[in-house]
Design a protein around this motif. Structure first.
Motif, PDB file in Angstrom:
ATOM      1  N   LYS A   5      28.792 -14.947  17.430  1.00 57.37           N
ATOM      2  CA  LYS A   5      29.152 -13.775  16.663  1.00 57.37           C
ATOM      3  C   LYS A   5      27.775 -13.340  15.680  1.00 57.37           C
ATOM      4  CE  LYS A   5      31.655 -13.677  12.772  1.00 57.37           C
ATOM      5  NZ  LYS A   5      33.072 -13.800  11.999  1.00 57.37           N
ATOM      6  N   ASP A   6      27.563 -14.757  15.135  1.00 61.26           N
ATOM      7  CA  ASP A   6      26.111 -14.622  14.009  1.00 61.26           C
ATOM      8  C   ASP A   6      24.910 -13.920  14.756  1.00 61.26           C
ATOM      9  OD1 ASP A   6      27.772 -15.295  12.019  1.00 61.26           O
ATOM     10  OD2 ASP A   6      27.235 -17.562  12.035  1.00 61.26           O
ATOM     11  N   PHE A   7      24.761 -14.570  15.883  1.00 59.15           N
ATOM     12  CA  PHE A   7      23.554 -14.218  16.519  1.00 59.15           C
ATOM     13  C   PHE A   7      23.523 -12.861  16.736  1.00 59.15           C
ATOM     14  CE2 PHE A   7      21.767 -12.952  20.747  1.00 59.15           C
ATOM     15  CZ  PHE A   7      20.277 -13.507  20.730  1.00 59.15           C
ATOM     16  N   TRP A   8      24.664 -12.083  17.336  1.00 61.93           N
ATOM     17  CA  TRP A   8      24.750 -10.755  17.737  1.00 61.93           C
ATOM     18  C   TRP A   8      24.878  -9.842  16.312  1.00 61.93           C
ATOM     19  CZ3 TRP A   8      22.985  -9.642  22.014  1.00 61.93           C
ATOM     20  CH2 TRP A   8      23.250 -10.320  23.035  1.00 61.93           C
ATOM     21  N   LEU A  69      31.821  -9.440  20.405  1.00 63.40           N
ATOM     22  CA  LEU A  69      32.055 -10.446  19.292  1.00 63.40           C
ATOM     23  C   LEU A  69      31.631  -9.921  18.076  1.00 63.40           C
ATOM     24  CD1 LEU A  69      30.442 -13.605  21.155  1.00 63.40           C
ATOM     25  CD2 LEU A  69      32.623 -13.244  20.440  1.00 63.40           C
ATOM     26  N   SER A  70      30.693  -8.925  17.779  1.00 71.61           N
ATOM     27  CA  SER A  70      30.148  -8.326  16.615  1.00 71.61           C
ATOM     28  C   SER A  70      30.911  -7.371  15.815  1.00 71.61           C
ATOM     29  CB  SER A  70      28.682  -7.789  16.998  1.00 71.61           C
ATOM     30  OG  SER A  70      28.315  -7.198  15.727  1.00 71.61           O
ATOM     31  N   PRO A  71      31.506  -7.950  14.772  1.00 71.93           N
ATOM     32  CA  PRO A  71      32.080  -6.512  13.990  1.00 71.93           C
ATOM     33  C   PRO A  71      31.246  -5.660  13.396  1.00 71.93           C
ATOM     34  CG  PRO A  71      32.076  -8.760  12.671  1.00 71.93           C
ATOM     35  CD  PRO A  71      31.562  -9.150  14.188  1.00 71.93           C
ATOM     36  N   ILE A  90      38.273  -4.112  19.860  1.00 73.78           N
ATOM     37  CA  ILE A  90      38.853  -5.693  19.827  1.00 73.78           C
ATOM     38  C   ILE A  90      37.666  -6.436  19.400  1.00 73.78           C
ATOM     39  CG2 ILE A  90      39.572  -7.316  21.137  1.00 73.78           C
ATOM     40  CD1 ILE A  90      40.744  -4.866  22.943  1.00 73.78           C
ATOM     41  N   CYS A  91      37.598  -6.976  18.306  1.00 77.94           N
ATOM     42  CA  CYS A  91      36.755  -8.094  17.866  1.00 77.94           C
ATOM     43  C   CYS A  91      37.085  -9.485  18.224  1.00 77.94           C
ATOM     44  CB  CYS A  91      36.430  -8.165  16.375  1.00 77.94           C
ATOM     45  SG  CYS A  91      34.979  -8.891  15.842  1.00 77.94           S
ATOM     46  N   ASP A  92      36.460  -9.827  19.463  1.00 76.64           N
ATOM     47  CA  ASP A  92      36.843 -11.176  20.185  1.00 76.64           C
ATOM     48  C   ASP A  92      35.902 -11.418  21.312  1.00 76.64           C
ATOM     49  OD1 ASP A  92      38.395 -13.224  20.514  1.00 76.64           O
ATOM     50  OD2 ASP A  92      40.152 -12.244  21.271  1.00 76.64           O
ATOM     51  N   ASN A  93      36.321 -12.478  21.671  1.00 78.50           N
ATOM     52  CA  ASN A  93      35.474 -13.305  22.833  1.00 78.50           C
ATOM     53  C   ASN A  93      36.231 -12.427  24.259  1.00 78.50           C
ATOM     54  OD1 ASN A  93      34.638 -14.780  24.785  1.00 78.50           O
ATOM     55  ND2 ASN A  93      34.208 -16.681  23.755  1.00 78.50           N
ATOM     56  N   PHE A  94      35.366 -11.768  24.918  1.00 78.87           N
ATOM     57  CA  PHE A  94      35.727 -11.340  26.185  1.00 78.87           C
ATOM     58  C   PHE A  94      36.569 -12.316  26.944  1.00 78.87           C
ATOM     59  CE2 PHE A  94      34.822 -10.974  30.941  1.00 78.87           C
ATOM     60  CZ  PHE A  94      35.421  -9.719  31.188  1.00 78.87           C
ATOM     61  N   PHE A  95      36.027 -13.689  27.170  1.00 76.86           N
ATOM     62  CA  PHE A  95      36.622 -14.570  27.955  1.00 76.86           C
ATOM     63  C   PHE A  95      38.072 -15.343  27.604  1.00 76.86           C
ATOM     64  CE2 PHE A  95      32.145 -15.053  28.622  1.00 76.86           C
ATOM     65  CZ  PHE A  95      31.997 -14.780  30.128  1.00 76.86           C
TER      66      PHE A  95
END
Length: 193
Positions: A5-8, A69-71, A90-95
């Motif tokens: 999340k931080d990276f994106w 992942l990125s809000p 949806i703020c979440d991990n696709f996987f």
């Protein structure tokens, strides 16, 4: 490199989004324009600025879901398209996502994830798509980067990943790419086996 999340978020904050062409990609737009059933349940993973979702929504598709992942990316989209339903962001991990869909639109997400996750992407996509559900979109057909996204690849490599879970209806050079991507994008149309 941790693609979290931080990276994106930092990529969006720094406006380091070279993959974003600022509008819907023409090959995806042309595909959407021939869809008659506007009730299809559609997901756009790693949606970023989601120009595809904006186009879909403005053309009467109401069952479109965005996941990232990125809000910050999702907020930028929500600010740009304020009438889009917030519960479909949806703020979440696709996987980790488990809902089911009729159609998945692939716009730079596959080439943004760590290449070691590509087999997992294929397997997970086949699980969240309805029987005979589809992935349509674009993949970079070029080497690109090895140390940061976007990570490229080749048609042969992609075929080897997808043929396990999907019927490859189409995987060919996009004839209508923007000028800077001509000859470097594959249009894909894949159906769950």
């Amino acid at each position: 490199m941790k693609l979290d999340k931080d990276f994106w978020n930092n990529r969006y904050l720094d406006k380091d989004t070279g993959w974003d062409v600022g509008k819907i990609s023409q090959p995806i737009k042309d595909y959407i324009n021939q869809i008659d059933d506007k009730s299809l349940k559609i997901i756009i993973p790693g949606c970023g600025n989601a120009h595809e979702a904006e186009y879909l929504f403005n053309n009467g598709f109401t069952n479109v879901f965005l996941i990232d992942l990125s809000p910050i990316a999702l907020k930028q989209f929500a600010d740009r398209v304020p009438k889009f339903p917030k519960e479909q962001l949806i703020c979440d991990n696709f996987f980790k996502h488990t809902d089911e869909y009729d159609l998945m639109i692939e716009q730079t997400f596959f080439c943004a994830i760590n290449p070691q996750l590509r087999s997992k992407y294929v397997a997970h996509s086949s699980k969240i798509l309805q029987p005979k559900g589809k992935i349509i979109g674009l993949l970079f057909d070029a080497p690109l980067n090895t140390n940061k996204p976007p990570f490229g690849g080749t048609k042969k490599e992609y075929q080897n990943y997808f043929k396990i879970n999907f019927t490859i209806n189409k995987m060919e050079l996009a004839y209508n790419s923007i000028e800077s991507r001509k000859g470097r994008e594959l249009f894909i149309n894949l159906s769950v086996k």
